[in-house]
Motif scaffolding. Structure first.
Motif, PDB file in Angstrom:
ATOM      1  N   TYR A  50      14.358 -12.857 -35.442  1.00  0.00           N
ATOM      2  CA  TYR A  50      15.483 -12.865 -34.508  1.00  0.00           C
ATOM      3  C   TYR A  50      16.082 -14.268 -34.437  1.00  0.00           C
ATOM      4  CZ  TYR A  50      13.458  -8.446 -32.911  1.00  0.00           C
ATOM      5  OH  TYR A  50      12.958  -7.164 -32.852  1.00  0.00           O
ATOM      6  N   TRP A  51      17.226 -14.370 -33.746  1.00  0.00           N
ATOM      7  CA  TRP A  51      17.853 -15.651 -33.477  1.00  0.00           C
ATOM      8  C   TRP A  51      17.728 -15.925 -31.979  1.00  0.00           C
ATOM      9  CZ3 TRP A  51      19.172 -19.895 -35.798  1.00  0.00           C
ATOM     10  CH2 TRP A  51      19.977 -20.816 -35.146  1.00  0.00           C
ATOM     11  N   SER A  52      17.098 -17.027 -31.642  1.00  0.00           N
ATOM     12  CA  SER A  52      16.940 -17.410 -30.238  1.00  0.00           C
ATOM     13  C   SER A  52      18.195 -18.157 -29.781  1.00  0.00           C
ATOM     14  CB  SER A  52      15.716 -18.316 -30.065  1.00  0.00           C
ATOM     15  OG  SER A  52      15.700 -18.868 -28.765  1.00  0.00           O
ATOM     16  N   ARG A  53      18.895 -17.581 -28.828  1.00  0.00           N
ATOM     17  CA  ARG A  53      20.102 -18.225 -28.311  1.00  0.00           C
ATOM     18  C   ARG A  53      19.752 -19.478 -27.521  1.00  0.00           C
ATOM     19  NH1 ARG A  53      22.819 -13.681 -25.009  1.00  0.00           N
ATOM     20  NH2 ARG A  53      20.644 -13.410 -24.461  1.00  0.00           N
ATOM     21  N   SER A  54      18.635 -19.456 -26.797  1.00  0.00           N
ATOM     22  CA  SER A  54      18.273 -20.622 -25.979  1.00  0.00           C
ATOM     23  C   SER A  54      17.789 -21.795 -26.826  1.00  0.00           C
ATOM     24  CB  SER A  54      17.210 -20.245 -24.942  1.00  0.00           C
ATOM     25  OG  SER A  54      16.043 -19.761 -25.586  1.00  0.00           O
ATOM     26  N   ARG A  55      17.029 -21.500 -27.884  1.00  0.00           N
ATOM     27  CA  ARG A  55      16.499 -22.566 -28.749  1.00  0.00           C
ATOM     28  C   ARG A  55      17.401 -22.858 -29.940  1.00  0.00           C
ATOM     29  NH1 ARG A  55      11.508 -19.385 -28.292  1.00  0.00           N
ATOM     30  NH2 ARG A  55      12.005 -18.781 -30.404  1.00  0.00           N
ATOM     31  N   GLN A  56      18.379 -21.969 -30.182  1.00  0.00           N
ATOM     32  CA  GLN A  56      19.243 -22.104 -31.355  1.00  0.00           C
ATOM     33  C   GLN A  56      18.409 -22.226 -32.629  1.00  0.00           C
ATOM     34  OE1 GLN A  56      23.018 -22.213 -31.407  1.00  0.00           O
ATOM     35  NE2 GLN A  56      22.248 -20.953 -29.735  1.00  0.00           N
ATOM     36  N   ALA A  57      17.464 -21.283 -32.761  1.00  0.00           N
ATOM     37  CA  ALA A  57      16.552 -21.306 -33.903  1.00  0.00           C
ATOM     38  C   ALA A  57      16.064 -19.887 -34.188  1.00  0.00           C
ATOM     39  CB  ALA A  57      15.369 -22.209 -33.602  1.00  0.00           C
ATOM     40  N   PHE A  58      15.594 -19.690 -35.424  1.00  0.00           N
ATOM     41  CA  PHE A  58      14.991 -18.415 -35.795  1.00  0.00           C
ATOM     42  C   PHE A  58      13.627 -18.292 -35.141  1.00  0.00           C
ATOM     43  CE2 PHE A  58      17.739 -19.435 -39.412  1.00  0.00           C
ATOM     44  CZ  PHE A  58      18.507 -18.292 -39.449  1.00  0.00           C
ATOM     45  N   TRP A  59      13.231 -17.060 -34.812  1.00  0.00           N
ATOM     46  CA  TRP A  59      11.849 -16.797 -34.401  1.00  0.00           C
ATOM     47  C   TRP A  59      11.397 -15.491 -35.002  1.00  0.00           C
ATOM     48  CZ3 TRP A  59      10.756 -12.867 -30.629  1.00  0.00           C
ATOM     49  CH2 TRP A  59      11.842 -12.402 -29.911  1.00  0.00           C
ATOM     50  N   ILE A  60      10.286 -15.596 -35.691  1.00  0.00           N
ATOM     51  CA  ILE A  60       9.677 -14.425 -36.294  1.00  0.00           C
ATOM     52  C   ILE A  60       8.773 -13.813 -35.239  1.00  0.00           C
ATOM     53  CG2 ILE A  60       8.171 -13.565 -38.126  1.00  0.00           C
ATOM     54  CD1 ILE A  60       9.033 -16.090 -39.743  1.00  0.00           C
ATOM     55  N   LYS A  61       9.047 -12.582 -34.877  1.00  0.00           N
ATOM     56  CA  LYS A  61       8.277 -11.928 -33.819  1.00  0.00           C
ATOM     57  C   LYS A  61       6.789 -11.969 -34.165  1.00  0.00           C
ATOM     58  CE  LYS A  61       7.817  -9.513 -30.065  1.00  0.00           C
ATOM     59  NZ  LYS A  61       7.919 -10.170 -28.799  1.00  0.00           N
ATOM     60  N   GLY A  62       6.004 -12.532 -33.245  1.00  0.00           N
ATOM     61  CA  GLY A  62       4.562 -12.605 -33.415  1.00  0.00           C
ATOM     62  C   GLY A  62       4.069 -13.875 -34.080  1.00  0.00           C
ATOM     63  N   GLU A  63       4.981 -14.747 -34.474  1.00  0.00           N
ATOM     64  CA  GLU A  63       4.590 -15.966 -35.179  1.00  0.00           C
ATOM     65  C   GLU A  63       3.610 -16.817 -34.370  1.00  0.00           C
ATOM     66  OE1 GLU A  63       7.002 -18.823 -38.135  1.00  0.00           O
ATOM     67  OE2 GLU A  63       7.832 -18.712 -36.117  1.00  0.00           O
ATOM     68  N   SER A  64       3.833 -16.920 -33.064  1.00  0.00           N
ATOM     69  CA  SER A  64       2.903 -17.702 -32.232  1.00  0.00           C
ATOM     70  C   SER A  64       1.964 -16.811 -31.427  1.00  0.00           C
ATOM     71  CB  SER A  64       3.673 -18.646 -31.307  1.00  0.00           C
ATOM     72  OG  SER A  64       4.527 -17.910 -30.464  1.00  0.00           O
ATOM     73  N   SER A  65       2.405 -15.607 -31.055  1.00  0.00           N
ATOM     74  CA  SER A  65       1.599 -14.727 -30.197  1.00  0.00           C
ATOM     75  C   SER A  65       0.665 -13.814 -30.985  1.00  0.00           C
ATOM     76  CB  SER A  65       2.507 -13.848 -29.340  1.00  0.00           C
ATOM     77  OG  SER A  65       3.208 -12.915 -30.156  1.00  0.00           O
ATOM     78  N   GLY A  66       0.982 -13.565 -32.235  1.00  0.00           N
ATOM     79  CA  GLY A  66       0.227 -12.591 -33.021  1.00  0.00           C
ATOM     80  C   GLY A  66       0.713 -11.164 -32.807  1.00  0.00           C
ATOM     81  N   HIS A  67       1.729 -10.974 -31.959  1.00  0.00           N
ATOM     82  CA  HIS A  67       2.272  -9.652 -31.653  1.00  0.00           C
ATOM     83  C   HIS A  67       3.405  -9.336 -32.633  1.00  0.00           C
ATOM     84  CE1 HIS A  67       0.770 -10.679 -27.356  1.00  0.00           C
ATOM     85  NE2 HIS A  67      -0.208 -10.300 -28.155  1.00  0.00           N
ATOM     86  N   VAL A  68       3.026  -9.087 -33.855  1.00  0.00           N
ATOM     87  CA  VAL A  68       3.926  -8.966 -34.997  1.00  0.00           C
ATOM     88  C   VAL A  68       4.693  -7.648 -34.995  1.00  0.00           C
ATOM     89  CG1 VAL A  68       3.936  -8.846 -37.536  1.00  0.00           C
ATOM     90  CG2 VAL A  68       2.389 -10.420 -36.363  1.00  0.00           C
ATOM     91  N   GLN A  69       5.934  -7.726 -35.480  1.00  0.00           N
ATOM     92  CA  GLN A  69       6.720  -6.528 -35.760  1.00  0.00           C
ATOM     93  C   GLN A  69       6.918  -6.440 -37.269  1.00  0.00           C
ATOM     94  OE1 GLN A  69      10.308  -6.897 -33.439  1.00  0.00           O
ATOM     95  NE2 GLN A  69       9.322  -6.074 -31.614  1.00  0.00           N
ATOM     96  N   GLU A  70       6.258  -5.453 -37.878  1.00  0.00           N
ATOM     97  CA  GLU A  70       6.412  -5.202 -39.308  1.00  0.00           C
ATOM     98  C   GLU A  70       7.528  -4.179 -39.481  1.00  0.00           C
ATOM     99  OE1 GLU A  70       4.056  -2.884 -42.852  1.00  0.00           O
ATOM    100  OE2 GLU A  70       2.931  -3.519 -41.091  1.00  0.00           O
ATOM    101  N   LEU A  71       8.539  -4.538 -40.237  1.00  0.00           N
ATOM    102  CA  LEU A  71       9.698  -3.662 -40.419  1.00  0.00           C
ATOM    103  C   LEU A  71       9.340  -2.437 -41.258  1.00  0.00           C
ATOM    104  CD1 LEU A  71      12.775  -3.436 -39.846  1.00  0.00           C
ATOM    105  CD2 LEU A  71      13.100  -4.412 -42.142  1.00  0.00           C
TER     106      LEU A  71
END
Length: 119
Positions: A50-71
């Protein structure tokens, strides 16, 4: 037919809403924003980006939490201005540690919490 992310209809900020839905249960998990590059990265990696509007950066879901979304599948609506990411979700999808971000029901003017945070 080949797919090109540039053919989508983005808002004035270059973003498109993306709804995540669980591939097994059909449950709506969350909504976030993507830009053209996030769509491309998601399709290439099969990990929802996704694109984080607040951080103005990409974030891969689960990258830090481990709560991954596999497409599993990426779907485009009829107006090409909204996406549906059908995913295999690991753990909670919501940053509140709930399975879904849509955990509050409003009925007859009353709010009701539908699910507690996951342990």
């Amino acid at each position: 037919m080949d797919f090109y992310p540039k053919t989508l209809t983005y808002n004035a900020d270059g973003l498109i809403p993306a709804i995540a839905q669980d591939a097994t249960s059909g449950e709506v998990l969350m909504m976030a924003w993507m830009n053209e590059d996030a769509v491309r990265r998601t399709l290439e990696s099969r990990r929802v980006t996704y694109w984080s509007r607040s951080r103005q950066a990409f974030w891969i879901k689960g990258e830090s939490s481990g709560h991954v979304q596999e497409l599993v599948d990426l779907r485009v609506d009829c107006d090409r201005d909204c996406l549906l990411a059908v995913v295999n979700q690991t753990g909670p999808a919501c940053h509140t540690n709930r399975r879904s971000c849509f955990y509050t029901s409003v009925n007859d003017g009353t709010e009701r919490e539908l699910m507690a945070p996951m342990v």
